[in-house]
Design an enzyme around this catalytic site. Structure first.
Site, short mmCIF file in Angstrom:
data_model
loop_
_atom_site.label_atom_id
_atom_site.label_comp_id
_atom_site.label_asym_id
_atom_site.label_seq_id
_atom_site.Cartn_x
_atom_site.Cartn_y
_atom_site.Cartn_z
N ASN A 7 20.11 -12.37 -17.74
CA ASN A 7 19.78 -12.60 -16.33
C ASN A 7 19.12 -11.34 -15.78
O ASN A 7 19.78 -10.35 -15.49
CB ASN A 7 21.08 -12.93 -15.57
N LYS A 9 17.75 -10.94 -12.94
CA LYS A 9 17.94 -10.85 -11.47
C LYS A 9 16.63 -10.43 -10.79
O LYS A 9 15.56 -10.75 -11.30
CB LYS A 9 19.10 -9.91 -11.14
N HIS A 92 25.10 -19.06 -9.21
CA HIS A 92 25.51 -17.67 -9.47
C HIS A 92 26.27 -17.13 -8.25
O HIS A 92 25.93 -17.47 -7.11
CB HIS A 92 24.27 -16.81 -9.75
N GLU A 94 26.20 -14.42 -6.75
CA GLU A 94 25.36 -13.72 -5.76
C GLU A 94 24.69 -14.72 -4.82
O GLU A 94 24.51 -14.45 -3.64
CB GLU A 94 24.31 -12.85 -6.48
N GLU A 164 32.12 -16.54 -14.94
CA GLU A 164 31.81 -15.19 -14.47
C GLU A 164 32.76 -14.80 -13.36
O GLU A 164 32.51 -15.12 -12.18
CB GLU A 164 30.38 -15.16 -13.91
N GLY A 170 28.96 -6.67 -12.59
CA GLY A 170 28.41 -5.37 -12.21
C GLY A 170 29.46 -4.29 -11.95
O GLY A 170 29.13 -3.23 -11.40
N SER A 208 29.86 -7.77 -16.72
CA SER A 208 29.99 -6.46 -17.39
C SER A 208 30.02 -6.54 -18.92
O SER A 208 30.74 -5.78 -19.57
CB SER A 208 31.22 -5.71 -16.85
N GLY A 229 23.85 -9.30 -17.49
CA GLY A 229 23.02 -8.81 -16.39
C GLY A 229 22.49 -7.43 -16.73
O GLY A 229 21.54 -7.28 -17.51
P1 PGA Z 1 26.46 -7.90 -15.16
O1 PGA Z 1 25.89 -9.19 -14.44
O2 PGA Z 1 26.31 -8.12 -16.65
O3 PGA Z 1 25.58 -6.78 -14.67
O4 PGA Z 1 27.87 -7.73 -14.76
C1 PGA Z 1 26.19 -10.48 -14.92
C2 PGA Z 1 25.68 -11.52 -13.97
O5 PGA Z 1 25.71 -11.32 -12.77
O6 PGA Z 1 25.19 -12.57 -14.37
#
Ligand code: PGA
Length: 247
Positions: A7, A9, A92, A94, A164, A170, A208, A229
């Protein structure tokens, strides 16, 4: 074979995506499926560089919950399909938190994606408070049932459910591999109760994921893939994760 979802983003201009994908496409060992979810503006570059490549798929990160018309700034399922996308991320965290997406809209997005022959990466996950008050299963069941409402069982094979936990995205924190496996098993149970025990769904873990922990998550019996991510932004790091699978 495992499915790895990168991803990107809101990172990468089209020229940056070009460099990124050229590195990935030239060095990927093709043992596992890799879905690269690019910003909309990079999809045409993605189509040009990834089409026809073994086990490399193109994904988008969002889709409008309406088919077409007066929705300034939105991107439709038909546009994504025609731009070459194979998959789209829906729900997602976010988007749920920053853009107020709710279960009803996520359900509409999934139906539009299916209609346009797009695979779906449906993200679900609990907050830290929900985890600490033992609400994880309840929250996931609700999110899954809202998202999949009205779908036919055979449509599930086009959906990857990405577990997730919001607190893991993150943050550098993750659940233990065995906790992830238990949640994935629970998700499979919900699906088999709501549809039938023949229903096929792939479950990925995201939050993460990095080079050190990726393999331990993929060894879980109920985990079919990963959603990555920040650790996928460096193409060489992503390639290292891919080549470490199964070690
Ligand atoms: P991350 O993000 O690997 O940076 O934790 C994963 C995601 O939001 O899909």
């Amino acid at each position: 074979m495992k499915t790895i979802i990168a991803n990107i983003k809101m990172n990468q201009t089209p020229s940056e995506s070009k460099d990124y994908l050229m590195t990935i496409a030239s060095k990927n060992d093709e043992r596992n499926e890799l879905i690269v979810c690019l910003p909309f503006t990079s999809l045409s570059v993605g189509e040009f560089l990834l089409k026809g490549k073994n086990n490399l798929k193109l994904g988008a990160q969002n889709i409008c919950d309406e088919e077409k018309g007066a929705f300034t700034g939105e991107i439709s399922g038909a546009m994504l399909r025609d731009a070459g996308a194979d998959y789209v991320i829906v729900g997602h965290s976010e988007r749920r938190s920053k853009f107020r997406e709710n279960g009803r809209s996520i359900n509409k997005k999934i139906k539009i994606a299916l209609k346009n022959r797009l695979g779906i990466i449906l993200c679900v996950g609990e907050s830290l408070t929900e985890k600490n008050t033992s609400k994880t299963n309840e929250v996931l069941k609700n999110q899954i049932e809202e998202a999949l409402k009205g779908l036919y069982e055979n449509e599930l094979e086009n959906i990857i459910i990405a577990y997730e936990p919001i607190w893991a995205i993150g943050s550098g924190k993750t659940p233990l591999a065995k906790e992830i496996d238990q949640v994935a098993k629970y998700i499979k149970k919900v699906i088999s109760e709501d549809f039938s025990n023949k229903a096929v769904t792939r479950i990925a873990y995201g939050g993460s994921v990095n080079l050190k922990n990726a393999n331990s998550f993929l060894k879980c019996k109920n985990i079919d893939g990963l959603l990555i991510g920040s650790a996928c932004l460096d193409p060489n790091n992503l390639l290292q994760i891919l080549s470490s699978i199964g070690e």
